[in-house]
Structure formats: structure tokens, C-alpha cells
Design an enzyme around this catalytic site. Structure first.
Site, PDB file in Angstrom:
ATOM      1  N   THR B 216       0.829  -1.184   0.000  1.00 21.03           N
ATOM      2  CA  THR B 216       0.000   0.000   0.000  1.00 21.03           C
ATOM      3  C   THR B 216       0.880   1.256   0.000  1.00 21.03           C
ATOM      4  O   THR B 216       2.012   1.192   0.451  1.00 21.03           O
ATOM      5  CB  THR B 216      -0.835  -0.068   1.291  1.00 21.03           C
ATOM      6  OG1 THR B 216      -1.611  -1.254   1.220  1.00 21.03           O
ATOM      7  CG2 THR B 216      -1.718   1.124   1.511  1.00 21.03           C
ATOM      8  N   ARG B 244     -13.723  -8.055  -1.064  1.00 18.36           N
ATOM      9  CA  ARG B 244     -13.045  -7.877   0.226  1.00 18.36           C
ATOM     10  C   ARG B 244     -12.634  -6.419   0.394  1.00 18.36           C
ATOM     11  O   ARG B 244     -12.067  -5.809  -0.506  1.00 18.36           O
ATOM     12  CB  ARG B 244     -11.817  -8.787   0.305  1.00 18.36           C
ATOM     13  CG  ARG B 244     -10.957  -8.600   1.578  1.00 18.36           C
ATOM     14  CD  ARG B 244      -9.803  -7.640   1.333  1.00 18.36           C
ATOM     15  NE  ARG B 244      -8.800  -7.695   2.412  1.00 18.36           N
ATOM     16  CZ  ARG B 244      -7.741  -6.895   2.477  1.00 18.36           C
ATOM     17  NH1 ARG B 244      -7.531  -5.984   1.542  1.00 18.36           N
ATOM     18  NH2 ARG B 244      -6.876  -6.996   3.459  1.00 18.36           N
ATOM     19  N   GLY B 246     -10.401  -3.788   2.820  1.00 12.87           N
ATOM     20  CA  GLY B 246      -9.293  -3.798   3.785  1.00 12.87           C
ATOM     21  C   GLY B 246      -9.324  -2.576   4.684  1.00 12.87           C
ATOM     22  O   GLY B 246     -10.332  -1.881   4.778  1.00 12.87           O
ATOM     23  N   THR B 267       0.019   0.517   6.796  1.00 10.63           N
ATOM     24  CA  THR B 267       0.172  -0.473   5.728  1.00 10.63           C
ATOM     25  C   THR B 267       0.513  -1.819   6.355  1.00 10.63           C
ATOM     26  O   THR B 267       1.064  -1.867   7.444  1.00 10.63           O
ATOM     27  CB  THR B 267       1.284  -0.037   4.747  1.00 10.63           C
ATOM     28  OG1 THR B 267       1.605  -1.142   3.896  1.00 10.63           O
ATOM     29  CG2 THR B 267       2.548   0.373   5.484  1.00 10.63           C
ATOM     30  N   GLY B 268       0.155  -2.893   5.652  1.00  9.48           N
ATOM     31  CA  GLY B 268       0.446  -4.233   6.177  1.00  9.48           C
ATOM     32  C   GLY B 268      -0.748  -5.137   5.967  1.00  9.48           C
ATOM     33  O   GLY B 268      -1.488  -4.978   4.996  1.00  9.48           O
ATOM     34  N   HIS B 269      -0.938  -6.085   6.885  1.00  8.32           N
ATOM     35  CA  HIS B 269      -2.045  -7.027   6.756  1.00  8.32           C
ATOM     36  C   HIS B 269      -3.350  -6.345   7.172  1.00  8.32           C
ATOM     37  O   HIS B 269      -3.591  -6.118   8.357  1.00  8.32           O
ATOM     38  CB  HIS B 269      -1.779  -8.274   7.609  1.00  8.32           C
ATOM     39  CG  HIS B 269      -2.851  -9.301   7.469  1.00  8.32           C
ATOM     40  ND1 HIS B 269      -3.622  -9.734   8.517  1.00  8.32           N
ATOM     41  CD2 HIS B 269      -3.309  -9.962   6.380  1.00  8.32           C
ATOM     42  CE1 HIS B 269      -4.504 -10.618   8.083  1.00  8.32           C
ATOM     43  NE2 HIS B 269      -4.321 -10.786   6.802  1.00  8.32           N
ATOM     44  N   GLY B 270      -4.176  -6.000   6.194  1.00 14.21           N
ATOM     45  CA  GLY B 270      -5.348  -5.160   6.401  1.00 14.21           C
ATOM     46  C   GLY B 270      -6.296  -5.641   7.479  1.00 14.21           C
ATOM     47  O   GLY B 270      -6.794  -4.850   8.284  1.00 14.21           O
TER      48      GLY B 270
END
Lengths: 359, 359
Positions: B216, B244, B246, B267-270
Site C-alpha cells: 500500500t 473484500r 481492507g 500499511t500491512g495485513h489489512g
């Protein structure tokens, strides 16, 4: 290996920090409850807004019906916090007195687009659903998503697909539309044609006779195991654009649950609630300022309205089962049961009481 | 009248409380900056995750290009915080080194579904967009929504309609798909077929050669007038279900700006970022625990990963222009300019420097 070591170091640091918080909470808890076991709690709301007098009786009946459906099992330890939340919200989704499921607000195209969210405070699992059509119980779809542990938030066709694959039935288009919702949309369009300020849609337009806007439903529960669960379900606001997403499916705005902090479900003008992050701001005030659930709810609802203009309300449960109920809207329907007495209200500073019975 | 009086009372209370916060911040500010004028700041990120070595050079080039595009105008007082954020994010949306716009991650159907959010910290106006297809610059669509002041969050067809009505051009289907994104999806599907744990999609799968997941882009800016603006844009994660949503378009998780607290882009694993409300938790730690932007970002990123497993990162600017940069992912690309020097990095504990020039 160094990655593992770093992860280990984070875990230790974070655990130490969380233990400090937990110890402090335990201390407060011990003082407050004098070492008694946690008592289950179920606090629900049936929406905030400028609710007309003619609609108050229907709201009260719906609140009582939802508590009758969900409370006895939770109180007896036969259901957990998640079950209680789902049962209470399903009851209100079926009831046309509320803006959720049957009776939901209509968008400018005259259609129902539903939203819901479900969160539990132990593992912070969550399921959020938006732009869902023709499904009776969005709250159950949200819970199914939570249980799948893959994605947290689904919109539109994807939400419908999940609903159908988890045994929800697809209704015929228009099944959720009520005459009252149609009337509200017609009035909204008249106001707009006259050039009235419809920024807050139908939440604060005094001149209107009916106002299903913002009458979102929600439930916050704490069970005997200390689990906090929260669920919220809505049809949004009358006259919203098709495709508009509100605060209800947004974690930290419409819904949030964390066993270490508490649980919150909000209602009111969705755009305002989202811009302010009302649920998370209330929990932060409890966690960091050591405010009670009630004081934190009051402080943050009032600051939100002072700063942004839009109104709304929140119901809150802290990890010890203390309650918070506050709103800056003219009215918000709410209710809970304690010691065999049902407590409920809809006006500011109002608390009605009567014996809780299942009849 | 009593309603007016009550509103008046709220306003006074809230104003008094906010003034206290503001006075405290001003004091700290005065000590920190020795009464100098606020200096503009632009801090950007190009995504967190397990970014392969072969992709580092492209990330650095993209970060520098974005700073070259946006920084000189902001530094000279010729653009404000919102313009700087939009310009920087647009630069990265065009760059296939990032998971936003051209080069975005693909869902299981091999399609691009884009998300973005934009917020400013003075009036807390915001615009959030999700499930948008075939538009080059979602960040601009988000800004247009913010400016309209009606709704805050739009999904799917509604987002596309807004884009087209505000002069974005609809691209031919598939225009945003790159060979690298297709390769990533193919690898993801192979891993899944082998029974690998794909919970975190492509953010932490060491075995994979390329990883556009979680990359992102985001920007946080403070201008000479003290306005904080934040924008974030993404294609989500490789192998996501169509539909999906996020954390990126979720205020308080992917993006938040409040002149009284600060600005954050994550940012990262939503799913992890959303469940934890990372942006708002960082700001609460700054506001209530008086932590610096850096300490708050570290504390909350680490607690999030310790508690939920998923990784991520955040960039933070406080109202005095102090920066915070932290991530629990293996890598996060970031950069800013200060005193004619560009500071940037991608590994933990790394800060590279070189003279900032426009070539």
C-alpha cells in the site's frame, strides 16, 4: 533466527505492558465489585435521532422484545456474549420499528442496502458487511464472516455470496421495504426539492413527521467468562446515495470490542461517527483517562457534536460490567435488565423501570 | 430553546477540554521548537511486507520520485498539506513498484479492486473509496468525495460514478493489471493448492519470490498553516476475495488526521490493522500517554503484532512536525526530506541519506 528473536522481544514487551494495564484494571475491578464474580450484562439500543412521538411506543416494545429474546439465556449462563448479541439484534432486525433488516431506510433509488458488524473482545475477531441486499439478518452474516477468520469486511455481491453460502435465504427484491420507509423517502425528497439542508439526512429535521434515519440497532454484552461482544445493524440513512457506506460496518466507529478496554455500539449520523471514530475514542478515554463508561460516553459524544455538528449516541460496557449510555441526538432508545427489573428510556435524563417478565 | 442551551453547554465544555489539550500541546511545542514557525513535513510510505530484494531498488526510486513531485511546492509554501499528499500518492499510484493504481494486487478472479482514503485534520473532513475498478487515481476520487461534504465512504458502482462525474477517466478493463501482479497471484494459488497457510496472504510468505501484497502507499503532511492531511491508496492483498474491503478506506485503521492529535497512514495485513484500529490507537497513545510519534508508533505496532499475529507499519506526524516511523513487517519503504537531505529506508533500523535534488 534474528526475526524470531525480534518477534520474541516484541511479545515480551507487549505482554509486560498489557499486564500493567490488566493489573490496574484488576485492582479497580476488585475495589468496585468487592471480589464478586462478573455478572452478565446485555445493553441494547434501537437508534438515535429525532424520533417522532408516534414511534416511541413501537421502539419500547421492540427493545423489550429483544431483551426477552436474549437476556434469560445469558443471565442463566446458557448462552455466551456472542449469542446474546446476535439474538437481540436479530429480534430488532425483524421489527419494522427499527432501521435494520425489515423497515430499513431507503436510498435515493428506493432500495434497501444493509450493513452490519460483529466483534468479540478476546481475540479481536470481527466480521463487517456492507451494501448487502435482500437478506433478513445481516448480523448473522457478519458473525459467519467473523467465524471464518479470513477476511473482516465484505461488500456488495461478496457479502450476498457469503450470506447464501452460510444458509441465509435470499428474499424477493423489495421484501424489506415498508410503507413507513417509503413515506420517509418521499418526505426527504420534498425537503431536498425545497432546498432544505439535508446534510444530516433525516436525523435532525424537526419538521418531518417520521424519521427512520439513524435508528440503527446494536447490542453490547458481557458474559460470565468475561467475554465482551458487540453487534450493530442498520439500513443507513434515508435518501443516501446507492453505494454509500456508513459507520456501522466500520470497526472503531460503529462497533468495537476489546476485553481489556470494553465494548461500544454507536448510532446516529454515520458520517459524523466515522469522522470522529466515536467507539474507539470512548474506549481510549476509559483506558487512558480512567473515566467510567458513562463519563467517557458523555465526554466523547459531546465533543463529537461540539466539533462536527452531527449528533449520535453510544452504549458502552466496561470489562467489569459497568454501563455507559449517552447521546447528543434528541432521542435514543435503549434498554437492559438488572435484578429482575427492565431499565429503558428514549429521552435525555430518562430511565423507566418495570418488572422484567417474559410475557 | 432548552435544546439550544444544551448544545451551548456541550460546546463550552468541549471547547474548554480541547483548549486544555491545545495549551498543553502548545507548551510542549514551544519547548520543542523554541518558538520557531512550524516547518512543513511530508512523510510517505510505499508499503510494508516481506518485500523481496529484487524489488528494493524500484521502491526507493518510487519513493524519491514521489518526494520530488510533492515536496518542493510544500516546502516553499506554494501548496498545502492536502495537495502534497495527493501529489505524492498519485506519483506512487502510477508506479508499478507499488500496490496501488497500476500494479495493484489481484483478487482471486484476477481483477483489480482499488481502495483509498483522504482526511484533513482541521474540520475532520474525509473521503473513503472501496471496490473501485478501472480508475488510475483512487486518491483523487477520495479527495473529491471529501470536498463534497455529503457522504464519507462510497463503494463499488457508486465510487465509479463519483470518479466519472469528477473527471476521472475510465480505463479499459485490465489496464491496471501488470505481469508481476499476475505472477504473484499464480504463486499464491500454487501455495494455497499445496495447503500452505495463506492467512496473511502474501505479506509474510518467505518462500515467494515477489510480494506485491501489503505494499500500500500513503502520505502524511503538515503545512505551514498547521494543517495535517493524510492519504492512503491500495489494491489490497493478492488472492483476496472479490468484494473484500481492507483497512485502507477505514478511518482510524488505515488513515486518520486530526490537527489536535496528529496524522497516521498505515500499511500491512489489512484485516489485522482493522481489528486493532492501528491509526487511532497510535494517536491515543500520543494524546493520552504523551508519547512521541515515534514511541507511540513503536508501542502500538508491536502490541498489535504480539496480540494478533499479523504485521504492519505506520508513518506518523504530530502537530509539531515530529515524525514516527515503525513496522513489525520485515520491510517497509518510507522517505522524507529535511534540510535538503532525503532520508529513506526499507529495513529495520535503517536510515539512508543523500542530497535531495530534482533530477
Amino acid at each position: 533466527a534474528s526475526k524470531k528473536l525480534q518477534a520474541q522481544r516484541w511479545r515480551e514487551r507487549a505482554t509486560a505492558a498489557d499486564k500493567q494495564v490488566q493489573n490496574k484494571k484488576s485492582e479497580i475491578s476488585a475495589i468496585k465489585t468487592k471480589q464478586t464474580m462478573p455478572r452478565p450484562v446485555l445493553l441494547i439500543h434501537g437508534g438515535a435521532g429525532d424520533i417522532g412521538d408516534s414511534r416511541v411506543a413501537g421502539k419500547f416494545k421492540g427493545i423489550k422484545d429483544a431483551l426477552r429474546a436474549a437476556w434469560p439465556q445469558l443471565a442463566a449462563g446458557k448462552s455466551n456474549a456472542m449469542d446474546a448479541v446476535e439474538t437481540a439484534v436479530r429480534s430488532m432486525e425483524l421489527d419494522e420499528a427499527f432501521n435494520a433488516g425489515y423497515g430499513a431506510c431507503l436510498n435515493t433509488a428506493g432500495e434497501v442496502e444493509l450493513e452490519a458488524s460483529f466483534m468479540e473482545g478476546h481475540e479481536l475477531r470481527a466480521g463487517c458487511i456492507t451494501l448487502l441486499r435482500d437478506i433478513m439478518h445481516p448480523i448473522t452474516v457478519a458473525r459467519r464472516l467473523l467465524e471464518q477468520r479470513r477476511h473482516v469486511f465484505l461488500g456488495g455481491e461478496a457479502a450476498l455470496k457469503l450470506a447464501l453460502s452460510t444458509c441465509s435465504e435470499q428474499l424477493a427484491p423489495g421484501s424489506l421495504v415498508t410503507p413507513s420507509a417509503q413515506q420517509a423517502l418521499a418526505e426527504f425528497k420534498q425537503q431536498q426539492a425545497k432546498g432544505a439542508d439535508t446534510t444530516y439526512a433525516r436525523t435532525e429535521l424537526d419538521a418531518l413527521r417520521t424519521d427512520p434515519s439513524g435508528d440503527t440497532v446494536g447490542a453490547v454484552a458481557l458474559d460470565m467468562q468475561g467475554l465482551i461482544a458487540v453487534g450493530t445493524s442498520t439500513g443507513g440513512i434515508t435518501g443516501k446515495w446507492p453505494g454509500r457506506i456508513g459507520d456501522t460496518p466500520v470497526l472503531g466507529s460503529g462497533t468495537y470490542a476489546d476485553n481489556l478496554m470494553g465494548g461500544v455500539s454507536t448510532t446516529g449520523h454515520g458520517e459524523t461517527l466515522m469522522r470522529y471514530n466515536l467507539a474507539q475514542r470512548i474506549l481510549a478515554a476509559m483506558q487512558h483517562q480512567q473515566l467510567s463508561a458513562q463519563a467517557a460516553a458523555e465526554q466523547e459524544c459531546q465533543r463529537m457534536t461540539a466539533r462536527l455538528g452531527g449528533t449520535g449516541g453510544a452504549i458502552v460496557v466496561d470489562p467489569q460490567g459497568e454501563l455507559g449510555i449517552s447521546f447528543t441526538s434528541r432521542r435514543m432508545a435503549w434498554g437492559y435488565v438488572s435484578d429482575g427489573v427492565i431499565h429503558y428510556g428514549i429521552n435525555q435524563q430518562e430511565m423507566l423501570q418495570e418488572p422484567f417478565d417474559l410475557a
